[in-house]
Design an enzyme around this catalytic site. Structure first.
Site, PDB file in Angstrom:
ATOM      1  CD  GLU A   1      -2.693  -0.856   2.704  1.00  0.00           C
ATOM      2  OE1 GLU A   1      -2.187  -0.554   3.693  1.00  0.00           O
ATOM      3  OE2 GLU A   1      -3.757  -1.530   2.736  1.00  0.00           O
TER       4      GLU A   1
ATOM      5  CB  CYS B   1      -2.299  34.355  13.534  1.00  0.00           C
ATOM      6  SG  CYS B   1      -2.613  35.605  12.284  1.00  0.00           S
ATOM      7  CD  GLU B   2      -0.287  28.067  15.673  1.00  0.00           C
ATOM      8  OE1 GLU B   2      -1.367  28.587  15.484  1.00  0.00           O
ATOM      9  OE2 GLU B   2      -0.060  27.390  16.505  1.00  0.00           O
TER      10      GLU B   2
HETATM   11  N1  LLP Z   1      -1.224   1.681   4.523  1.00  0.00           N
HETATM   12  C1  LLP Z   1      -1.481   2.075   5.735  1.00  0.00           C
HETATM   13  C2  LLP Z   1      -2.580   1.062   6.667  1.00  0.00           C
HETATM   14  C3  LLP Z   1      -1.047   3.251   6.419  1.00  0.00           C
HETATM   15  O1  LLP Z   1      -1.556   3.682   7.717  1.00  0.00           O
HETATM   16  C4  LLP Z   1      -0.408   4.090   5.536  1.00  0.00           C
HETATM   17  C5  LLP Z   1       0.259   5.613   6.181  1.00  0.00           C
HETATM   18  C6  LLP Z   1      -0.095   3.836   4.371  1.00  0.00           C
HETATM   19  C7  LLP Z   1      -0.494   2.458   3.814  1.00  0.00           C
HETATM   20  C8  LLP Z   1       0.793   4.649   3.411  1.00  0.00           C
HETATM   21  O2  LLP Z   1       1.984   4.891   3.924  1.00  0.00           O
HETATM   22  P1  LLP Z   1       3.143   5.751   2.856  1.00  0.00           P
HETATM   23  O3  LLP Z   1       3.502   4.617   1.649  1.00  0.00           O
HETATM   24  O4  LLP Z   1       2.634   6.909   2.455  1.00  0.00           O
HETATM   25  O5  LLP Z   1       4.241   6.015   3.985  1.00  0.00           O
HETATM   26  N2  LLP Z   1       0.802  12.249   7.546  1.00  0.00           N
HETATM   27  C9  LLP Z   1       2.163  11.791   7.582  1.00  0.00           C
HETATM   28  C10 LLP Z   1       2.078  10.172   7.245  1.00  0.00           C
HETATM   29  C11 LLP Z   1       0.939   9.301   7.817  1.00  0.00           C
HETATM   30  C12 LLP Z   1       0.898   7.940   7.153  1.00  0.00           C
HETATM   31  C13 LLP Z   1      -0.133   7.254   7.597  1.00  0.00           C
HETATM   32  N3  LLP Z   1      -0.428   5.984   7.131  1.00  0.00           N
HETATM   33  C14 LLP Z   1       3.279  12.485   7.046  1.00  0.00           C
HETATM   34  O6  LLP Z   1       2.694  13.451   6.538  1.00  0.00           O
HETATM   35  O7  LLP Z   1       4.415  11.896   7.222  1.00  0.00           O
END
Ligand code: LLP
Length: 429
Positions: A284, A355-356
């Site tokens: 994923e 504003c932070e």
């Molecule tokens: N699968 C599941 C179950 C997940 O929880 C996530 C990410 C992914 C796949 C995808 O992960 P990736 O390949 O994008 O690393 N907002 C945070 C990242 C949160 C990721 C949450 N889950 C950031 O900006 O670093």
């Protein structure tokens, strides 16, 4: 490469970024279709074509717009959604429901209703209450769903604490305690309303190690073996999550095969030894698909030199379009898009307009001498930028543009000030 510098100007996938800024305004999220297609191709050549019976489900949380999901669909990938909103977007993009996988740690009854109604391909059950809830919906609609259990493998990955998801004390997944997990497995095996395909884990995000994946895999393979012994249950699918790291500043990203080959080798050997067919393996990826394919353009506004401290260069966006520096101390690199060949003679702090005081996009960035009206491009903002944008300070969310070989078009139009009032009502009590 999609980033080029010509005539002192930054080009992205053949488009002059100063033209893009003039045409669409700033702040502006810009995505290169060529870069996206490169990533789709990499998933095929480094994983899907190499290993039979595998799937890649793009994690829509990294960037979710109908136009993007159409590209994902056309690339033959599946999609992983985590809310009714993302599910609705995938359906709007024309995703065949069987290629949609539904994750999330607290799926709402209405979200599960929609997922069952439309017949999504997989529901990844994340807690013990989800099975009975799903069963009641399936019974009402007379539909059987394919499910996996997301487990918490208890592995710590080396990344920011907020984006670790696989450690034991986590809101995600089902803990591995015997008296919790096996009754849940038994209940799903026995259920007439679900077809339990196997297990799912996700160790974290922005990872540059294979170790946490292999450790988590070992834990999950233990569950597979135990479920086989206890219930004669042979899993047919294993989802190893996403998390592959990208380049923000000086990181050296690895290919998909670097992470997934050792995982596949171990899975194949394990099932061979157990005498069972190797299950389908699903990954994923989110960030690694869209992260480096996107950049953000800002116009420079006020500049403040604080003697003995630092020089602040304020841009027309900030934490509302990129919360990652404030939330995770994430680091980025930037290019002065209209002064791209000028020497980086200054060290400045690029801040936003919110504003932070934590609204800082880049600390101590080496850039040419900037003045009001200059155009700044922050690179690798394609993942979790637009996706995490907010209307703090009633700032409208910027437009999202897709570019390819010198052509450009809107994926999402810019919000207007009027849009911000569209959902407001006056209860006049
Ligand atoms: N699968 C599941 C179950 C997940 O929880 C996530 C990410 C992914 C796949 C995808 O992960 P990736 O390949 O994008 O690393 N907002 C945070 C990242 C949160 C990721 C949450 N889950 C950031 O900006 O670093």
């Amino acid at each position: 490469m999609c980033i080029e510098i010509r005539d002192n100007t930054l080009y992205f996938d053949g488009c002059d970024t100063t033209d893009l800024a003039r045409t669409y305004g700033t702040p502006l999220y810009v995505y290169s279709q060529t870069a996206l297609e490169d990533r789709f191709r990499a998933l095929h050549t480094e994983f899907l074509d190499k290993w039979p019976n595998t799937r890649a489900a793009y994690a829509a949380k990294a960037l979710c717009t109908p136009a993007l999901l159409r590209l994902v669909r056309d690339a033959g990938l599946c999609v992983d959604v985590v809310s009714g909103g993302e599910l609705t977007c995938a359906l709007a993009a024309g995703f065949p429901p069987e290629r949609i996988e539904f994750n999330g740690n607290n799926k709402l009854p209405a979200e599960l209703e929609l997922a069952v109604e439309r017949g999504v391909g997989r529901i990844i059950l994340d807690g013990l209450q989800e099975l009975p809830l799903l069963e009641s919906i399936c019974a009402r609609k007379g539909k059987k769903m394919k499910v996996l259990y997301r487990v918490t493998p208890g592995v710590r990955a080396d990344t920011h604490d907020y984006i670790i998801t696989g450690k034991k004390d986590s809101k995600f997944g089902i803990p591995l305690d015997e008296d919790i997990l096996y009754p849940a497995v038994q209940a799903a095996i026995d259920s007439p309303w679900v077809d339990l395909l196997g297990f799912h884990f996700h160790v974290g995000s922005q990872l540059f190690e294979v170790r946490p994946y292999l450790e988590a895999l070992e834990v999950v393979l233990g569950l597979v073996e135990e479920s086989w012994k206890r219930f004669g249950y042979a899993m047919t699918e294993l989802n190893v999550g996403g998390g592959f790291g990208i380049r923000y500043t000086d990181e050296a990203p690895r290919g998909y095969g670097w992470y997934l080959d050792p995982i596949m080798a171990r899975v194949e050997a394990f099932f061979r030894d157990l005498g069972l067919p190797r299950p389908a393996v699903v990954t994923e990826p989110g960030r690694s698909v869209v992260g480096e394919a996107g950049l953000t353009l800002y116009t420079v506004g006020s500049i403040k030199e604080i003697p003995g401290a630092r020089k602040y260069v304020a841009v027309d966006g900030g934490m509302t379009d990129n919360i990652r520096p404030a939330l995770y101390q994430a680091k980025y690199r930037a290019i002065a898009a209209n002064k791209a060949e000028e020497p980086c003679a200054e060290t400045v702090t690029v801040c936003g307009k919110c504003c932070e005081s934590g609204d800082i996009l880049l600390r101590d960035a080496a850039l040419p001498a900037l003045e009001g009206g200059d155009l700044l491009a922050v690179l690798s903002t394609g993942a979790y930028g637009y996706a995490m944008a907010s209307n703090y300070n009633s700032n409208p969310i910027p437009a999202v543009v897709l570019v390819k070989e010198g052509r450009s078009g809107l994926m999402v139009r810019r919000q207007t000030w009027e849009d911000l009032l569209a959902t407001a009502r006056d209860p006049a009590l």
